[in-house]
Design a protein around this motif. Sequence first.
Motif, short mmCIF file in Angstrom:
data_model
loop_
_atom_site.label_atom_id
_atom_site.label_comp_id
_atom_site.label_asym_id
_atom_site.label_seq_id
_atom_site.Cartn_x
_atom_site.Cartn_y
_atom_site.Cartn_z
N TYR A 219 -3.58 42.23 60.21
CA TYR A 219 -2.83 43.40 59.95
C TYR A 219 -2.00 43.41 61.26
CZ TYR A 219 -6.80 45.70 62.06
OH TYR A 219 -8.03 45.96 62.91
N ASN A 220 -0.76 44.06 61.13
CA ASN A 220 0.03 44.21 62.20
C ASN A 220 1.21 45.51 61.94
OD1 ASN A 220 2.95 43.20 60.97
ND2 ASN A 220 1.47 41.30 60.79
N SER A 221 1.80 45.82 63.14
CA SER A 221 2.63 47.00 62.65
C SER A 221 4.36 46.71 63.28
CB SER A 221 2.31 48.21 63.68
OG SER A 221 2.15 47.84 65.01
N LYS A 222 4.67 45.35 63.00
CA LYS A 222 5.64 44.76 63.32
C LYS A 222 7.06 45.39 62.79
CE LYS A 222 4.27 40.31 64.76
NZ LYS A 222 4.16 38.68 64.33
N ASN A 223 6.81 45.67 61.22
CA ASN A 223 7.72 46.28 60.32
C ASN A 223 7.07 47.42 59.60
OD1 ASN A 223 10.02 44.55 61.04
ND2 ASN A 223 8.82 42.88 59.69
N GLY A 224 6.53 48.46 60.30
CA GLY A 224 5.56 49.08 59.59
C GLY A 224 4.24 48.41 59.29
N LEU A 225 3.00 49.15 59.04
CA LEU A 225 1.91 48.51 59.22
C LEU A 225 1.70 47.66 57.68
CD1 LEU A 225 -1.07 48.48 60.50
CD2 LEU A 225 -1.55 50.39 59.06
N GLU A 226 1.35 46.53 58.33
CA GLU A 226 1.22 45.65 56.90
C GLU A 226 -0.23 44.86 57.08
OE1 GLU A 226 4.52 42.54 55.38
OE2 GLU A 226 3.36 41.86 57.27
N VAL A 227 -0.69 44.43 55.67
CA VAL A 227 -1.79 43.70 55.90
C VAL A 227 -1.67 42.33 55.20
CG1 VAL A 227 -4.01 43.55 54.71
CG2 VAL A 227 -3.35 45.76 55.56
N ILE A 228 -2.23 41.31 55.96
CA ILE A 228 -2.13 40.00 55.49
C ILE A 228 -3.54 39.58 54.83
CG2 ILE A 228 -1.59 37.61 56.06
CD1 ILE A 228 0.22 38.78 58.14
N LEU A 229 -3.57 39.13 53.61
CA LEU A 229 -4.77 38.70 53.05
C LEU A 229 -5.23 37.23 53.26
CD1 LEU A 229 -4.69 41.10 49.95
CD2 LEU A 229 -6.09 41.45 52.06
N LYS A 230 -6.32 36.77 53.09
CA LYS A 230 -6.70 35.44 53.12
C LYS A 230 -6.16 34.43 52.07
CE LYS A 230 -11.20 36.49 55.35
NZ LYS A 230 -12.75 36.26 55.23
N ASN A 231 -5.57 35.06 51.11
CA ASN A 231 -4.80 34.49 50.04
C ASN A 231 -3.37 34.38 50.46
OD1 ASN A 231 -4.09 36.87 49.51
ND2 ASN A 231 -4.11 36.75 47.23
N GLY A 232 -2.74 34.70 51.58
CA GLY A 232 -1.62 34.75 51.88
C GLY A 232 -0.81 35.96 51.57
N ASP A 233 -1.22 36.82 50.78
CA ASP A 233 -0.43 37.78 50.09
C ASP A 233 -0.27 38.92 51.42
OD1 ASP A 233 -0.26 36.83 47.76
OD2 ASP A 233 -1.59 38.19 46.66
N LYS A 234 0.96 39.55 51.57
CA LYS A 234 1.27 40.38 52.32
C LYS A 234 1.53 41.79 51.82
CE LYS A 234 3.58 37.22 55.63
NZ LYS A 234 4.67 36.96 56.24
N ILE A 235 0.65 42.65 52.26
CA ILE A 235 0.93 44.20 51.43
C ILE A 235 1.09 45.30 52.71
CG2 ILE A 235 -0.46 45.87 50.02
CD1 ILE A 235 -2.26 43.38 48.92
N ALA A 236 2.16 46.14 52.21
CA ALA A 236 2.49 47.18 53.12
C ALA A 236 1.51 48.35 52.97
CB ALA A 236 3.76 47.79 52.87
N VAL A 237 1.08 49.03 54.04
CA VAL A 237 0.21 50.09 54.28
C VAL A 237 1.10 51.43 54.31
CG1 VAL A 237 -1.47 51.49 55.27
CG2 VAL A 237 -1.54 48.96 55.39
N SER A 238 1.03 52.25 53.33
CA SER A 238 1.95 53.57 53.29
C SER A 238 1.60 54.29 54.54
CB SER A 238 1.68 54.17 51.90
OG SER A 238 0.48 54.93 51.91
N ARG A 239 2.55 55.18 54.90
CA ARG A 239 2.32 56.13 56.24
C ARG A 239 1.07 56.90 55.91
NH1 ARG A 239 8.31 58.00 58.50
NH2 ARG A 239 8.98 55.87 59.26
N ARG A 240 1.03 57.63 54.65
CA ARG A 240 0.08 58.68 54.41
C ARG A 240 -1.15 58.13 54.08
NH1 ARG A 240 -1.70 60.61 49.53
NH2 ARG A 240 -1.12 59.62 47.70
N ARG A 241 -1.34 56.82 54.14
CA ARG A 241 -2.49 56.23 53.81
C ARG A 241 -3.12 55.30 55.18
NH1 ARG A 241 -4.58 56.68 48.43
NH2 ARG A 241 -2.64 56.93 47.13
N ALA A 242 -2.17 55.37 55.96
CA ALA A 242 -2.45 54.65 57.15
C ALA A 242 -3.54 54.98 58.01
CB ALA A 242 -1.26 54.69 58.15
N SER A 243 -3.76 56.30 58.12
CA SER A 243 -4.77 56.75 58.83
C SER A 243 -6.31 56.43 58.37
CB SER A 243 -4.81 58.37 58.98
OG SER A 243 -6.02 58.75 59.78
N ASP A 244 -6.38 56.60 56.65
CA ASP A 244 -7.67 56.26 55.95
C ASP A 244 -8.09 54.72 56.27
OD1 ASP A 244 -9.69 56.51 54.22
OD2 ASP A 244 -8.66 55.61 52.71
#
Length: 259
Positions: A219-244
């Motif tokens: 996971y990285n925060s280059k363009n907002g917090l983003e998760v990269i999964l083992k199948n290659g899918d990239k999914i954004a983490v919303s601001r309000r759910r970032a803390s959780d």
Amino acid sequence: MLNTIIVDDEEFARSSLYFLLQENCESIHIAGIAKSVAEARGLLTSNTIDLIFLDIAMPGENGFELIPYAQAGKAHVIFTTAYDQYALKAIKANALDYLLKPIDIDELKAAVDKAEKYITLNKNENGRKESLQNLALNLSERNEIRKISLPNGQGYSLINIDDIIHIEADSNYSVFYLQNKDKITVSKVLKEYEEILPDNQFVRIHKSSIINLNYVKEYNSKNGLEVILKNGDKIAVSRRRASDFADKIKSYTSFDIDK
């Protein structure tokens, strides 16, 4: 004869259970069918009901919210559920009974026989209340759930939760992305699976996404917090759910997301 109602939001589940009861359980009289807790309350108000076949995960109100009305009408409950047998094994003694979807005919017959004997014996009200309350409490913990049943149009697919990589919302549907690269689309909203799946393994990172922490690659925060999964899918983490998400990933791994 046991006056019975079926409560389930899935049309296939309602019709298949109705057919199985009609064909295999002579002691059952179907007094009504409801697709929601609200409809079921109406049936309980206008009929004397002995037995309720009650789904748990339904939109709006879940099955547990019908329990007080069942108790008030002295109706007994058999839960129909997508929880696996291992999860329910520990609480079976506290339930009148349960049926795991897809429903097995022999298990259905056994559950109806048990209900008929139980109702005939007329167990005391306090004992029945305690049984239902214990079942609700134990199921709500959701710690041992390892499988779920997903309606697929012609029946159900029984899925190991460890095989779920992530789930995406698509309007009123949920799309399951699985480890074997299959996709299953289910006509239920994402919130229902957020409530069912164990929250120590699955986390909702966006209004449209639930991920399995087992499949987080980075996971990285280059363009907002983003998760990269083992199948290659990239999914954004919303601001309000970032803390959780940060709290969950910290407890799940030895990494600190803030470093």
